[in-house]
Design an enzyme around this catalytic site. Structure first.
Site, PDB file in Angstrom:
ATOM      1  N   LYS A  13       0.839  -1.209   0.000  1.00  0.00           N
ATOM      2  CA  LYS A  13       0.000   0.000   0.000  1.00  0.00           C
ATOM      3  C   LYS A  13       0.872   1.256   0.000  1.00  0.00           C
ATOM      4  CE  LYS A  13      -1.945  -1.224   3.940  1.00  0.00           C
ATOM      5  NZ  LYS A  13      -1.298  -2.528   4.228  1.00  0.00           N
ATOM      6  N   ARG A  87     -10.246   0.484   8.285  1.00  0.00           N
ATOM      7  CA  ARG A  87      -9.804  -0.854   8.667  1.00  0.00           C
ATOM      8  C   ARG A  87     -10.887  -1.677   9.334  1.00  0.00           C
ATOM      9  NH1 ARG A  87      -3.892   0.353   8.817  1.00  0.00           N
ATOM     10  NH2 ARG A  87      -2.892  -1.603   9.303  1.00  0.00           N
ATOM     11  N   ARG A 126      11.865  -4.942   5.652  1.00  0.00           N
ATOM     12  CA  ARG A 126      11.657  -3.534   5.259  1.00  0.00           C
ATOM     13  C   ARG A 126      12.443  -2.570   6.152  1.00  0.00           C
ATOM     14  NH1 ARG A 126       5.592  -1.714   5.534  1.00  0.00           N
ATOM     15  NH2 ARG A 126       5.789  -2.679   7.564  1.00  0.00           N
ATOM     16  N   ARG A 160      10.712  -0.364  11.638  1.00  0.00           N
ATOM     17  CA  ARG A 160       9.553  -0.149  12.494  1.00  0.00           C
ATOM     18  C   ARG A 160       9.541  -1.156  13.634  1.00  0.00           C
ATOM     19  NH1 ARG A 160       4.563   0.314   8.314  1.00  0.00           N
ATOM     20  NH2 ARG A 160       3.606  -0.926   9.959  1.00  0.00           N
ATOM     21  N   ARG A 171      -1.027  -8.641  13.271  1.00  0.00           N
ATOM     22  CA  ARG A 171      -1.575  -7.693  12.286  1.00  0.00           C
ATOM     23  C   ARG A 171      -2.327  -8.440  11.171  1.00  0.00           C
ATOM     24  NH1 ARG A 171       3.976  -4.833  11.273  1.00  0.00           N
ATOM     25  NH2 ARG A 171       2.984  -3.978   9.417  1.00  0.00           N
TER      26      ARG A 171
HETATM   27  P1  AP5 Z   1       4.844  -1.575   1.955  1.00  0.00           P
HETATM   28  O1  AP5 Z   1       4.459  -0.821   0.726  1.00  0.00           O
HETATM   29  O2  AP5 Z   1       5.575  -0.849   3.031  1.00  0.00           O
HETATM   30  O3  AP5 Z   1       3.558  -2.350   2.532  1.00  0.00           O
HETATM   31  P2  AP5 Z   1       2.252  -1.793   3.228  1.00  0.00           P
HETATM   32  O4  AP5 Z   1       1.071  -2.448   2.563  1.00  0.00           O
HETATM   33  O5  AP5 Z   1       2.256  -0.315   3.304  1.00  0.00           O
HETATM   34  O6  AP5 Z   1       2.426  -2.492   4.643  1.00  0.00           O
HETATM   35  P3  AP5 Z   1       2.347  -1.925   6.130  1.00  0.00           P
HETATM   36  O7  AP5 Z   1       3.138  -2.873   6.976  1.00  0.00           O
HETATM   37  O8  AP5 Z   1       2.675  -0.483   6.177  1.00  0.00           O
HETATM   38  O9  AP5 Z   1       0.824  -2.147   6.399  1.00  0.00           O
HETATM   39  P4  AP5 Z   1       0.119  -2.162   7.755  1.00  0.00           P
HETATM   40  O10 AP5 Z   1      -1.288  -2.025   7.322  1.00  0.00           O
HETATM   41  O11 AP5 Z   1       0.427  -3.337   8.608  1.00  0.00           O
HETATM   42  O12 AP5 Z   1       0.766  -0.934   8.559  1.00  0.00           O
HETATM   43  P5  AP5 Z   1       0.270   0.549   8.857  1.00  0.00           P
HETATM   44  O13 AP5 Z   1       1.442   1.435   8.885  1.00  0.00           O
HETATM   45  O14 AP5 Z   1      -0.887   0.900   7.987  1.00  0.00           O
HETATM   46  O15 AP5 Z   1       5.719  -2.850   1.473  1.00  0.00           O
HETATM   47  C1  AP5 Z   1       6.311  -3.716   2.440  1.00  0.00           C
HETATM   48  C2  AP5 Z   1       7.716  -4.122   1.970  1.00  0.00           C
HETATM   49  O16 AP5 Z   1       7.614  -4.932   0.801  1.00  0.00           O
HETATM   50  C3  AP5 Z   1       8.615  -2.929   1.590  1.00  0.00           C
HETATM   51  O17 AP5 Z   1       9.911  -3.178   2.019  1.00  0.00           O
HETATM   52  C4  AP5 Z   1       8.548  -2.875   0.069  1.00  0.00           C
HETATM   53  O18 AP5 Z   1       9.773  -2.400  -0.484  1.00  0.00           O
HETATM   54  C5  AP5 Z   1       8.298  -4.338  -0.304  1.00  0.00           C
HETATM   55  N1  AP5 Z   1       7.406  -4.455  -1.468  1.00  0.00           N
HETATM   56  C6  AP5 Z   1       6.304  -3.711  -1.745  1.00  0.00           C
HETATM   57  N2  AP5 Z   1       5.731  -4.104  -2.907  1.00  0.00           N
HETATM   58  C7  AP5 Z   1       6.494  -5.147  -3.367  1.00  0.00           C
HETATM   59  C8  AP5 Z   1       6.429  -5.982  -4.528  1.00  0.00           C
HETATM   60  N3  AP5 Z   1       5.454  -5.839  -5.444  1.00  0.00           N
HETATM   61  N4  AP5 Z   1       7.389  -6.940  -4.660  1.00  0.00           N
HETATM   62  C9  AP5 Z   1       8.380  -7.094  -3.717  1.00  0.00           C
HETATM   63  N5  AP5 Z   1       8.498  -6.315  -2.612  1.00  0.00           N
HETATM   64  C10 AP5 Z   1       7.561  -5.363  -2.431  1.00  0.00           C
HETATM   65  O19 AP5 Z   1      -0.292   0.383  10.337  1.00  0.00           O
HETATM   66  C11 AP5 Z   1       0.576   0.120  11.427  1.00  0.00           C
HETATM   67  C12 AP5 Z   1      -0.216   0.080  12.719  1.00  0.00           C
HETATM   68  O20 AP5 Z   1      -0.829   1.362  12.965  1.00  0.00           O
HETATM   69  C13 AP5 Z   1      -1.383  -0.912  12.765  1.00  0.00           C
HETATM   70  O21 AP5 Z   1      -0.959  -2.226  13.109  1.00  0.00           O
HETATM   71  C14 AP5 Z   1      -2.287  -0.263  13.822  1.00  0.00           C
HETATM   72  O22 AP5 Z   1      -1.787  -0.511  15.112  1.00  0.00           O
HETATM   73  C15 AP5 Z   1      -2.124   1.215  13.520  1.00  0.00           C
HETATM   74  N6  AP5 Z   1      -3.100   1.716  12.544  1.00  0.00           N
HETATM   75  C16 AP5 Z   1      -2.843   2.218  11.296  1.00  0.00           C
HETATM   76  N7  AP5 Z   1      -3.981   2.577  10.679  1.00  0.00           N
HETATM   77  C17 AP5 Z   1      -4.990   2.296  11.547  1.00  0.00           C
HETATM   78  C18 AP5 Z   1      -6.418   2.431  11.454  1.00  0.00           C
HETATM   79  N8  AP5 Z   1      -7.029   2.914  10.349  1.00  0.00           N
HETATM   80  N9  AP5 Z   1      -7.135   2.035  12.531  1.00  0.00           N
HETATM   81  C19 AP5 Z   1      -6.557   1.581  13.657  1.00  0.00           C
HETATM   82  N10 AP5 Z   1      -5.223   1.401  13.792  1.00  0.00           N
HETATM   83  C20 AP5 Z   1      -4.446   1.767  12.739  1.00  0.00           C
HETATM   84 MG    MG Z   2       2.408   1.056   4.881  1.00  0.00          MG
END
Ligand code: AP5
Ligand code: MG
Length: 216
Positions: A13, A87, A126, A160, A171
């Site tokens: 994402k 979410r 990552r 992270r 997660r």
């Molecule tokens: P990346 O693009 O970073 O993946 P992502 O989908 O953004 O994954 P996240 O881990 O950020 O998602 P998340 O939903 O768990 O975390 P968030 O920060 O939203 O890609 C990952 C890796 O793979 C990178 O190294 C990239 O280079 C590689 N990659 C990407 N595409 C690739 C491809 N095609 N091929 C190969 N490699 C690839 O949330 C974190 C925490 O915040 C949550 O757990 C929760 O506690 C809180 N939170 C956030 N939003 C909310 C909400 N709306 N409600 C409540 N709590 C929330």
């Molecule tokens: Mg992300």
């Protein structure tokens, strides 16, 4: 144009949102990034969120909805990319209200379909530049010169605290139990397109571009 990028941890994402920001000038609204900034700044929201995020659980709907509302008010005229929000069902309803109050609507919900087994490696490998935040990966995206950020030349990188195998597993469970069930709500509105998130980053980006350009 306002879009949601939906998918489990590591689906890509943030990676794809960054491309859309660079290529189309859209605005990325990542609740994860906003919460990490709040934790770093020690705001009241950040103090509440820190331990919850480290466990991999969801922060309260009120906190994340307020963060999104503030960012929408700061201006997203070129289009918003919702990354990691909504979410759960409550957040879907909150986003409906936030957009309606501002005379806006959703155009696309893009689901990145991925093989869960591959995600642990993506997330655990990552890291980001400590200065400009550019994302890298131990295996899939190394800087051109080892230890030096391609974009700003900094040599400090960070990982992270929630990117460990145990927290990623929590997660994933929460994604399956609370987030994936929102898809039918958007399917009923004809907004959802599923794409293969397991391809190369460029291939995934091309699919998303085709959807936004009405060719997907
Ligand atoms: P990346 O693009 O970073 O993946 P992502 O989908 O953004 O994954 P996240 O881990 O950020 O998602 P998340 O939903 O768990 O975390 P968030 O920060 O939203 O890609 C990952 C890796 O793979 C990178 O190294 C990239 O280079 C590689 N990659 C990407 N595409 C690739 C491809 N095609 N091929 C190969 N490699 C690839 O949330 C974190 C925490 O915040 C949550 O757990 C929760 O506690 C809180 N939170 C956030 N939003 C909310 C909400 N709306 N409600 C409540 N709590 C929330
Ligand atoms: Mg992300």
């Amino acid at each position: 144009m306002n879009i949601i990028l939906l998918g489990p941890p590591g689906a890509g994402k943030g990676t794809q949102a960054a491309r859309l920001v660079a290529e189309r000038g859209m605005v990325q609204l990542s609740t994860g990034d906003m919460l990490r900034a709040a934790v770093k700044a020690g705001t009241p929201a950040g103090l509440q969120a820190k331990a919850v995020m480290e466990r991999g659980e969801l922060v309260s709907d009120a906190i994340v909805s307020a963060l999104i509302g503030e960012r929408l008010d700061a201006g997203c005229a070129t289009g918003a990319i919702f990354d990691g929000f909504p979410r759960n069902g409550e957040q879907v309803a909150a986003l409906d209200v936030l957009l309606e109050e501002r005379g806006q609507k959703l155009d696309h919900v893009i689901e990145l379909e991925v093989d869960e087994a591959a995600l642990i490696e993506r997330v655990v490998g990552r890291y980001t530049c400590g200065n400009c935040g550019t994302g890298y990966h131990d295996r899939f995206k190394l800087p051109a010169t080892e230890g030096v950020c391609d974009v700003c030349g900094a040599t400090e990188f960070k990982r992270r605290p929630d990117d460990n195998a145990e927290t990623v597993s929590t997660r994933m469970t929460i994604y399956r139990g609370e987030t994936a069930p929102i898809l039918p709500l958007y399917e009923a509105r004809g907004l959802v397109t599923r794409i293969d998130g397991m391809g190369e980053m460029d291939t995934v980006g091309t699919h998303i571009a085709a959807i936004l350009d009405g060719e997907g």
